[in-house]
Design an enzyme around this catalytic site. Structure first.
Site, PDB file in Angstrom:
ATOM      1  CE  LYS A 104     -44.980  48.861  55.204  1.00  0.00           C
ATOM      2  NZ  LYS A 104     -44.121  48.280  54.151  1.00  0.00           N
ATOM      3  CD  GLN A 148     -41.766  45.355  54.723  1.00  0.00           C
ATOM      4  OE1 GLN A 148     -42.755  46.070  54.728  1.00  0.00           O
ATOM      5  NE2 GLN A 148     -40.536  45.842  54.757  1.00  0.00           N
ATOM      6  CG  ASP A 171     -42.120  50.041  48.151  1.00  0.00           C
ATOM      7  OD1 ASP A 171     -42.056  51.195  48.627  1.00  0.00           O
ATOM      8  OD2 ASP A 171     -41.524  49.074  48.654  1.00  0.00           O
TER       9      ASP A 171
END
Length: 363
Positions: A104, A148, A171
């Site tokens: 990313k 994450q 997300d």
């Protein structure tokens, strides 16, 4: 470093590859998973024949998306003097997570998005993680926050996800965003990136979803559940396979589209699949391999060597869904920045149609 264009040689090769793929599709009419192929001018050149099926090149799909994002980032910078910003919060280390986080950051550099990474020790108290998220919520340079996963067991994931601002939840995992995905007539601010990537792969591969039977293996809040919901919104009949499903192979064999997201290496064998099915392998497992860089290699949920002789199209691991997921993170971050600066989203470009109102439809 910002990289917008590719070399003329690469562009000429892509044009040639487009024509080659089109010619192969005309020759091999048995590609039952695809709807009628489009003319060469709009065919995305990411399909390559492997055995009796087509290998979907997720890296090529992701690069097409990133090329468009890079151009729009330049336009935004010229217009407002700022670029989108993405912050990644990772607590502890996990091989797959470490790889995903690095990819990313590299992708952000490629398209000109500013990246902010916070790597915290696995012993970091939950309150410190929440404090960091609140700081990022208040930072106008940050337009997207990505937590994450997985996180250490002493941290309540629900509390951390709820702490992320809805406007920066790129997300799509905030409970309110997931709830809006469940209820018809409502639209989440952001769609979870991996499910969104799966839909983008199917769309760009000209796979018919409406009136098809789809099986999603795995029911996590991150991938399985939202993927099933998105497929339903595209008018597919969806079956979700989980650990308590009796005879999952029999249930999967009826599917026209299979999405596997369990993280169980090579769970899905060739005999699980219907002839001509389209298979998206989301799961990633690291297995020891002394001959590979780092001493391990990545494999998927699906036994590729068996599935490629049954499926009509399949995503490999690595190089399939993963790169497109990263591209969706960039896409959502760009959309968040455009909203922050009060700039309308341009959906006229058919090469980049991941905006939620185009995905979230249900008759």
């Amino acid at each position: 470093m910002l990289r917008v264009t590719r070399s003329g040689v690469a562009l000429r090769w892509r044009k040639l590859r487009t024509l080659l793929v089109w010619g192969q599709q005309q020759k091999h009419a048995g590609f039952s998973g695809l709807s009628t192929p489009p003319p060469p001018a709009i065919l995305v050149p990411h399909l390559f024949q492997s055995a009796s099926c087509w290998k979907i090149d997720g890296r090529a799909v992701a690069q097409d998306i990133k090329d468009v994002i890079a151009k729009r980032v330049i336009q935004l910078r010229d217009q407002v003097g700022a670029v989108p910003g993405l912050a990644v919060v990772q607590v502890g280390h996990h091989k797959a997570s470490d790889l995903y986080s690095r990819s990313k950051q590299l992708a952000c550099d490629e398209v000109g998005i500013a990246s902010f990474a916070a790597y915290l020790p696995a012993t970091t108290p939950e309150d410190e993680v929440l404090e960091l998220v609140n700081v990022l919520n208040a930072d106008d340079r940050v337009h997207g926050i990505l937590v994450q996963l997985p996180m250490p067991p002493h941290i309540q994931l629900d509390r951390v996800l709820r702490a992320v601002s809805l406007d920066k939840d790129v997300d799509g995992l905030h409970p309110i965003n997931l709830g809006r995905l469940v209820l018809r007539g409502l639209h989440p601010t952001f769609i979870p990136c991996t499910p969104l990537g799966c839909l983008e792969i199917l769309r760009r591969s000209r796979v018919q979803i409406e009136n098809k039977h789809a099986v999603v293996i795995g029911c996590s809040n991150v991938v399985g559940l939202p993927t099933a919901l998105l497929l339903q919104r595209q008018n597919a009949t969806v079956t979700v396979i989980h650990e308590h499903t009796p005879n999952p192979a029999e249930a999967t064999k009826r599917a026209d589209i299979v999405v596997s997201a369990t993280g169980v290496a090579q769970l899905v064998r060739g005999h699980w699949l219907k002839k001509g099915a389209v298979v998206l392998d989301v799961g990633t497992s690291a297995v020891q391999d002394t001959a590979a860089d780092g001493g391990y290699r990545l494999i998927g949920d699906v036994c590729f060597e068996e599935a490629e002789f049954v499926a009509s199209a399949i995503t490999p691991v690595p190089g399939g869904v993963g790169p497109v997921t990263v591209a969706m993170v960039l896409s959502n971050t760009l959309q968040s920045a455009l909203r922050f600066f009060g700039i309308a989203t341009d959906t006229s470009d058919n090469s980049f149609t991941t905006d939620s109102h185009l995905i979230l439809r249900c008759k």
